[in-house]
Scaffold this active site. Structure first.
Site: not given
Ligand code: GLC
Length: 745
Positions: A276
């Protein structure tokens, strides 16, 4: 053959190749051939994902030092980025273009929690197919969805993005979304890769506080959290995203047992694992590794392939390789998985699929599907004859901050939806009023759902007095749920409770339509409402969907995918709980007001409940009313005694005993009475949504293998144990006639 026919032939061959699924050997051979040509720097570059606004994006791509870009939804810019990669880098490796397409791209569907309330996997799959179509037309080839984080905590803002508290529902709807995104051919232009997230147990955060600590027994991890991921991987998910949280002290992004041992070795997952946003370097913040270098080491050891946004891999992998702590083989394995995903997406044969023919964004059939999903996601929680509004109702007061909130009705995680495309309930009501000569008296009453001051109350009350009925659109703005948007108090925000009570004083038939990203606690105002429709955040077509339900063009058919507590202090409250040694009942709970003065210590209590809020939720999992009525009869356990490994078969007849065509969701629950571990009092095993005309009947048979009744015993062995089981075929987790069956050795 002249030169034009030659060019046409080349283009046709490329297009044909891109649409023909690569047989394993061809794609693998192409991956190996490419891998052999790559420098170490180019290999490590494939492991990096940068945001679309990164200042060095073009240089990195030209140098072959980037594998993926996220958050660039402009197709012209995507074309330029992809062209740089394919035509100007040394090896021409195309980019993965990622985006959070969570519940729609431009046509916004209800939030996933609302979609789960439809209990309609086919509709969820169709919604994902449409989302993929719209996203792919803009150059996106990778969506960071489905999010299947099982959670029992409505304080957690991302409950909005999950499919609720039950692991079977999360698995079924997650797999439906994977199928919808990826279709039967990932190389086809209109499909995109899915990314199942967040691995793992992100929804178990302590206190419902996002990103917080997760302490979970191994058996619950394997019996509740992991099964939905396995269902999505079995559905062919191309990738998995690791979670921000730690699990029992080990951050998910460096969790070797969960990533390498379970995901890779036990389940054989060969897809891409993506971190993430900066979750790799957050291992330092967690206090798990002393440096980003050690975080890179742990992530690579865990077989985490691609790093989102942070730079530990590009900075430290060369060192770790030269120190012999990470091998070239480990790097090659990660690069291989990323290249294979790009081949499977057809990007090497056609890096610009979005230049092909696509239907327009917001195409009529997309909007129709979004409206249908919105209609089926709405749950009728209460109705004392108020809905559907009768034809005699001519003057309607429409009150509240969510009657005309085009931005908020779309809900959280809406990067590419536009509020100007939303059709609000007020717009739809006014359209209907013009057709049918109704009078609409609209008052926002509160500027925002959080506003503490009701405006124009005298004018509101004057209009309520002259109205035949009141529609109250209340709930939460979209910003109050979603990532890191957690609440310690989940009552209706602002002055909404006061608004309900004041309007109720007029004594008019009043229906509340609640839009929210979570269960809100509204027991204080429930007595003042003649009807309650729970609409979640219904998306672009929320208005037409709700108006059709309010006026009875269709009956609500939603069922709760999550328990509604009476008070936030009851959390966690969920249907598949254990019995405990001292379960509460109506007989054992003395109401607070009934307790006599100086009551002796042992005179009350002695079972598991709250003196002030008892032991039951406001509404249970699986609950939802209809404008019609149904009877479940002839429930027959066709296999009253069966051996482990055999199929349990339970048949029933459903009858629509009401006056209106409607759908009922019939649910199968089981309970293992005694086990090597205590077992939940109910567990959802199957469901069927059946639409019947008035008076119509339908027979149905649930058939599940006894394996699905298994769990991890004290030795962490997955077993289905012999013994007596109860089962219920019902329309809610708290109803149904109990039947039994035996599993024999
Ligand atoms: C985030 C989220 C994730 C998302 C990623 C990209 O902080 O936890 O679910 O896909 O960033 O936006």
């Amino acid at each position: 053959m002249n030169k034009y026919t030659k060019i046409l032939a080349v283009v046709l061959v490329a297009a044909l190749k891109a649409c023909t699924p690569q047989p394993q050997s061809t794609a693998d051979a192409r991956v190996e051939a490419l891998l052999k040509q790559m420098t170490l720097e180019e290999k490590i570059g494939q492991l990096m994902q940068k945001n679309g606004d990164h200042p060095q994006l073009h240089d990195l791509i030209r140098a072959g030092k980037l594998g993926s870009v996220l958050n660039e939804p402009n197709p012209e810019k995507v074309y330029e980025l992809q062209r740089l990669a394919v035509e100007e880098s040394r090896l021409g490796i195309p980019l993965l273009i990622g985006r959070d397409v969570i519940h729609g791209f431009r046509t916004i569907f209800p939030i996933p929690l609302g979609q789960a309330a439809s209990w309609n996997p086919a509709l969820v799959e169709e919604g994902a197919r449409i989302a993929a179509l719209e996203a792919a037309s803009q150059g996106i080839n990778w969506s960071f969805a489905p999010m299947i984080d099982v959670t029992r905590d409505p304080r957690w803002g991302r409950i909005a993005e999950s499919y609720g508290e039950d692991h079977l529902l999360n698995g079924i709807f997650g797999a439906a979304t994977v199928r919808g995104f990826q279709g039967s051919d990932l190389a086809a232009p209109h499909t995109i890769a899915a990314c199942v997230k967040h691995y793992a147990a992100y929804g178990w955060a302590e206190g419902g506080r996002d990103y917080n600590t997760v302490s979970i027994p191994e058996n619950e991890l394997h019996d509740i959290i992991l099964p939905p991921f396995k269902m999505c991987i079995d559905a062919g998910a191309a990738s998995v995203m690791t979670a921000f949280n730690e699990i029992n002290g080990i951050p998910a992004t460096g969790h070797i047992p969960l990533l390498r041992d379970v995901l890779r070795h036990q389940w054989g997952f060969e897809g891409v694992v993506l971190s993430d946003w900066e979750s790799l370097t957050q291992m330092v913040t967690h206090g798990f590794t002393p440096s980003n270098k050690e975080a890179a080491y742990m992530a690579m050891q865990a077989t985490m392939d691609m790093e989102m946004a942070s730079t530990a891999y590009e900075t430290y992998l060369p060192e770790l390789i030269s120190e012999g702590r990470i091998s070239i083989k480990q790097i090659d394995d990660a690069v291989r998985r990323i290249l294979r995903m790009k081949f499977d997406l057809g990007l090497f044969d056609n890096p610009y699929p979005f230049l092909g023919d696509f239907p327009p964004l917001l195409a009529p059939d997309h909007l129709a599907a979004a409206k249908q999903m919105a209609m089926e996601s709405v749950v009728l929680l209460k109705n004392e004859g108020v809905l559907p509004l009768s034809t005699g109702i001519r003057r309607i007061a429409v009150i509240g901050p969510l009657a005309d909130a085009p931005h908020d009705q779309m809900g959280t995680w809406v990067f590419d939806g536009k509020k100007e495309n939303s059709v609000t309930p007020l717009q739809s009501l006014r359209e209907l009023a013009a057709e049918q000569g109704l009078e609409i008296y609209y008052h926002r009453a509160l500027e925002l759902s959080r506003s503490r001051q009701i405006t124009n109350l005298p004018a509101i009350m004057r209009d309520v007095q002259r109205a035949d009925a009141v529609l109250l659109f209340i709930g939460e703005e979209s910003i109050l749920s979603g990532e890191s948007h957690c609440l310690a108090n989940i009552d209706l925000p602002g002055a909404q409770e006061e608004l309900v009570q004041r309007i109720a004083a007029a004594g008019k038939p009043t229906a509340a339509i609640i839009m929210a990203g979570r269960p809100v606690t509204f027991e204080k105002v429930e007595p003042y409402l003649g009807a309650v429709l729970y609409a979640w955040h219904p998306g672009t077509m929320g208005g037409p969907a709700l108006v059709d339900l309010i006026f009875g063009k269709a009956s609500p058919s939603g069922k709760l995918p999550v328990t509604f507590p009476r008070h936030v202090g009851q959390i966690p409250m969920y249907y598949n709980h254990k019995n405990t040694g001292k379960p509460a009942s109506d007989q054992t709970w003395e109401r607070l007001d009934d307790i006599p003065a100086e009551a002796p210590q042992l005179s009350i209590g002695n079972t598991s409940h709250y003196l002030d809020y008892g032991f039951e939720p406001m509404y249970p999992f699986g609950y939802g009313l209809s404008y019609s009525s149904f009877q479940i009869s002839n429930v027959t356990v066709e296999t009253p005694r069966l051996k482990a490994g055999e199929n349990l078969r339970v048949s029933f007849t459903l009858t629509n005993t009401g006056q209106m065509e409607a759908a009922e969701v019939v649910q199968l629950y089981t309970r293992q009475l005694f086990g090597s571990r205590t077992r939940p009092v109910r567990e959802l095993r199957a469901f069927e949504k059946i639409t019947l005309a008035p008076g119509q009947q339908q027979q149905h048979v649930f058939e599940i293998n006894t394996r699905e009744l298994g769990f991890h015993n004290p030795d962490m062995v997955f077993v289905t144990e012999p013994g007596t089981y109860h089962l219920w075929v019902s329309n809610c987790s708290q109803s149904g006639t109990q039947q039994s069956f035996e599993i024999i050795r």
